[in-house]
Design a protein around this motif. Structure first.
Motif, mmCIF file in Angstrom:
data_model
loop_
_atom_site.group_PDB
_atom_site.id
_atom_site.type_symbol
_atom_site.label_atom_id
_atom_site.label_comp_id
_atom_site.label_asym_id
_atom_site.label_seq_id
_atom_site.Cartn_x
_atom_site.Cartn_y
_atom_site.Cartn_z
ATOM 1 N N ILE A 1 63.570 -23.652 13.528
ATOM 2 C CA ILE A 1 63.262 -24.833 11.984
ATOM 3 C C ILE A 1 62.613 -23.226 11.034
ATOM 4 O O ILE A 1 60.906 -23.153 11.951
ATOM 5 N N PRO A 2 62.218 -22.633 10.135
ATOM 6 C CA PRO A 2 61.539 -22.148 9.491
ATOM 7 C C PRO A 2 60.596 -23.317 8.993
ATOM 8 O O PRO A 2 60.778 -24.720 8.464
ATOM 9 N N ALA A 3 59.246 -22.795 8.566
ATOM 10 C CA ALA A 3 58.750 -23.622 7.827
ATOM 11 C C ALA A 3 58.194 -24.083 6.584
ATOM 12 O O ALA A 3 59.252 -23.608 5.493
ATOM 13 N N THR A 4 58.135 -25.472 6.204
ATOM 14 C CA THR A 4 58.036 -25.901 4.740
ATOM 15 C C THR A 4 56.494 -26.311 4.121
ATOM 16 O O THR A 4 56.067 -27.154 5.310
ATOM 17 N N HIS A 5 56.540 -26.274 2.680
ATOM 18 C CA HIS A 5 55.366 -27.125 2.354
ATOM 19 C C HIS A 5 55.764 -28.413 1.991
ATOM 20 O O HIS A 5 55.123 -28.905 1.580
ATOM 21 N N ALA A 6 56.832 -28.859 1.810
ATOM 22 C CA ALA A 6 57.341 -30.339 1.352
ATOM 23 C C ALA A 6 57.465 -30.815 2.663
ATOM 24 O O ALA A 6 58.811 -31.541 3.109
ATOM 25 N N LEU A 7 56.383 -31.222 4.157
ATOM 26 C CA LEU A 7 56.267 -31.690 4.620
ATOM 27 C C LEU A 7 56.600 -32.872 4.086
ATOM 28 O O LEU A 7 56.656 -34.661 5.434
ATOM 29 N N GLY A 8 55.451 -33.857 3.536
ATOM 30 C CA GLY A 8 56.127 -35.302 3.272
ATOM 31 C C GLY A 8 55.337 -36.281 4.316
ATOM 32 O O GLY A 8 54.070 -35.649 3.978
ATOM 33 N N PRO A 9 56.245 -36.753 4.619
ATOM 34 C CA PRO A 9 55.580 -37.905 5.295
ATOM 35 C C PRO A 9 55.018 -37.740 6.977
ATOM 36 O O PRO A 9 53.833 -37.845 6.886
ATOM 37 N N ILE A 10 55.979 -36.473 7.162
ATOM 38 C CA ILE A 10 55.162 -35.679 8.121
ATOM 39 C C ILE A 10 53.660 -35.281 8.557
ATOM 40 O O ILE A 10 52.968 -35.323 9.463
ATOM 41 N N ALA A 11 53.795 -34.720 7.282
ATOM 42 C CA ALA A 11 52.211 -34.407 7.221
ATOM 43 C C ALA A 11 51.239 -35.373 7.456
ATOM 44 O O ALA A 11 50.472 -35.223 7.626
ATOM 45 N N GLY A 12 51.185 -35.940 6.029
ATOM 46 C CA GLY A 12 50.405 -37.082 6.338
ATOM 47 C C GLY A 12 50.342 -38.337 7.451
ATOM 48 O O GLY A 12 48.898 -38.619 8.063
ATOM 49 N N GLU A 13 51.731 -38.771 8.238
ATOM 50 C CA GLU A 13 51.588 -40.030 8.976
ATOM 51 C C GLU A 13 51.939 -39.562 10.537
ATOM 52 O O GLU A 13 52.174 -40.009 11.527
ATOM 53 N N GLY A 14 52.580 -38.558 10.622
ATOM 54 C CA GLY A 14 53.497 -38.173 11.304
ATOM 55 C C GLY A 14 54.413 -38.532 12.219
ATOM 56 O O GLY A 14 54.818 -38.681 13.263
ATOM 57 N N TYR A 64 55.308 -29.313 13.000
ATOM 58 C CA TYR A 64 55.503 -30.600 12.905
ATOM 59 C C TYR A 64 56.361 -31.108 12.876
ATOM 60 O O TYR A 64 56.178 -32.827 13.252
ATOM 61 N N VAL A 65 57.220 -30.780 12.848
ATOM 62 C CA VAL A 65 58.506 -31.196 12.253
ATOM 63 C C VAL A 65 58.963 -31.998 14.318
ATOM 64 O O VAL A 65 59.207 -33.634 14.281
ATOM 65 N N LEU A 66 58.515 -30.384 15.192
ATOM 66 C CA LEU A 66 59.250 -31.186 16.177
ATOM 67 C C LEU A 66 57.949 -32.245 17.423
ATOM 68 O O LEU A 66 58.308 -32.913 17.683
ATOM 69 N N ALA A 67 56.696 -32.030 16.535
ATOM 70 C CA ALA A 67 55.727 -32.664 17.199
ATOM 71 C C ALA A 67 56.463 -34.195 16.900
ATOM 72 O O ALA A 67 55.722 -34.921 17.510
ATOM 73 N N ALA A 68 57.041 -34.466 15.254
ATOM 74 C CA ALA A 68 56.876 -35.775 14.785
ATOM 75 C C ALA A 68 58.027 -36.771 15.388
ATOM 76 O O ALA A 68 58.692 -37.351 16.098
ATOM 77 N N ALA A 69 59.134 -35.518 15.930
ATOM 78 C CA ALA A 69 60.147 -35.910 17.183
ATOM 79 C C ALA A 69 59.749 -36.669 18.165
ATOM 80 O O ALA A 69 60.976 -36.714 18.811
ATOM 81 N N GLY A 70 58.510 -35.907 18.450
ATOM 82 C CA GLY A 70 58.515 -35.848 19.920
ATOM 83 C C GLY A 70 58.479 -35.137 20.795
ATOM 84 O O GLY A 70 58.702 -35.329 22.086
#
Length: 328
Positions: free
Chosen positions: A73-86, A113-119
């Motif tokens: 999963i490459p980086a994205t700047h458009a994390l949306g709710p992932i960055a703000g709320e996890g 952030y994506v991997l972490a938000a998915a647990g």
């Protein structure tokens, strides 16, 4: 042939998106056969915006994730709710749910952030771009965040720091899968350093020496040709025509680690290459790489990659009768 599926999210950064295809795509076996198949997918198979002034179209939807041996999963700047709320948007969470058990998961930069938000990073050690590390740790306290390294290999889940550290991580994966010789060929083809160890510090706002400032580069080159010798700090500093204190400080400024740590990294790289490509007994490898004894080599290799010298050698090449020796 292993299948690598690159999962492009909305707002993906083109540089990071291109890293897996470039590194894995040029990895070849001894007869020139490709070692990886690289495909790219999105959540719905449709185009995604990049953080630049263009979008990309791909040939696969999230169903491709179910076929992956490795998902990047490459980086994205458009994390949306992932960055703000996890937490993940439902379509993204459903897509990640398609990944089969046992597939290797890789994030580049803030894709952690994506991997972490998915647990998927709970209870694990991980890294991300140094500028996001503090926020990441507050958002995901269950993750052991190391902000000072280029990448973290936690077995089936690997995370990298920002931007070019994704190159280091992908080369590390090739090395882990197929050995240093293959990874070094890939690095030469891509005109990048063959190995920056994952434990090397991220380059966090460190001023580079000015043109008139002496550097340690010549001494590092000199040391690489003499790894079989003891190379104490006093000798390195004398070669650089600096005091030990000045040499150590300047070395850390340039490399992010101490001279002693750097020497261990270089000696381990040489020892691994010799174990993979030569018939030297373990004692001979230890002497040639500057560890002195097989016991010392075993301790350092065990700490670095979790296996003994002979186990490492068996991973990459058959051992001829008579070359086996008892483990120390």
């Amino acid at each position: 042939m292993q299948r690598v599926v690159v999962f492009a999210l909305d707002g993906v950064i083109p540089f990071e998106l291109g890293i897996p295809a470039r590194i894995f795509g040029v990895a070849k076996g001894p007869d020139g056969e490709p070692l990886y198949e690289v495909i790219t997918c999105t959540v719905d198979g449709g185009p995604v915006r990049t953080d630049s002034d263009f979008s990309i179209s791909v040939g696969h939807g999230a169903e491709a994730l179910a076929t992956a041996d490795t998902v990047v999963i490459p980086a994205t700047h458009a994390l949306g709710p992932i960055a703000g709320e996890g937490r993940l948007p439902e379509p993204l969470a459903e897509a990640l749910g398609r990944i089969r058990p046992g597939a290797r998961l890789v994030s580049i930069c803030t894709a952690a952030y994506v991997l972490a938000a998915a647990g998927l990073l709970d209870g694990r050690r991980a890294t991300t771009h140094w500028s996001s590390a503090e926020h990441f740790q507050k958002l995901f306290p269950q993750v052991d965040v190391d902000p000072n390294v280029l990448f973290v290999d936690d077995g089936d889940v690997l995370t990298s720091a920002g931007v070019a550290a994704g190159v280091d991580l992908c080369l590390h994966i090739v090395r882990r899968d197929h050995g240093s010789e293959v990874a070094n060929r890939v690095a030469r083809r891509c005109v990048v350093p063959p190995w920056r160890d994952g434990g090397q510090a991220q380059f966090i706002e460190r001023p580079m020496p000015g043109q008139s400032t002496a550097t340690t580069a010549a001494t590092r080159t000199w040391a690489l040709e003499r790894l079989h010798l003891p190379l104490p700090l006093a000798e390195l500093a004398a070669h650089a025509r600096m005091s030990r204190r000045t040499f150590t400080r300047r070395f850390r400024d340039e490399m992010g680690i101490s001279p002693g740590q750097w020497l261990v990294v270089q000696r381990l790289e040489l020892a691994r290459r010799l174990l993979e490509t030569s018939d030297l007994p373990v004692d001979g490898v230890a002497e040639r790489a500057g560890f002195g004894t097989a016991t010392s080599l075993r301790q350092h290799l065990q700490a670095a990659v979790g296996v003994s010298p002979m186990a490492y050698r068996r991973t990459f090449r058959p051992v001829e009768p008579g070359l086996e020796m008892a483990e120390v």
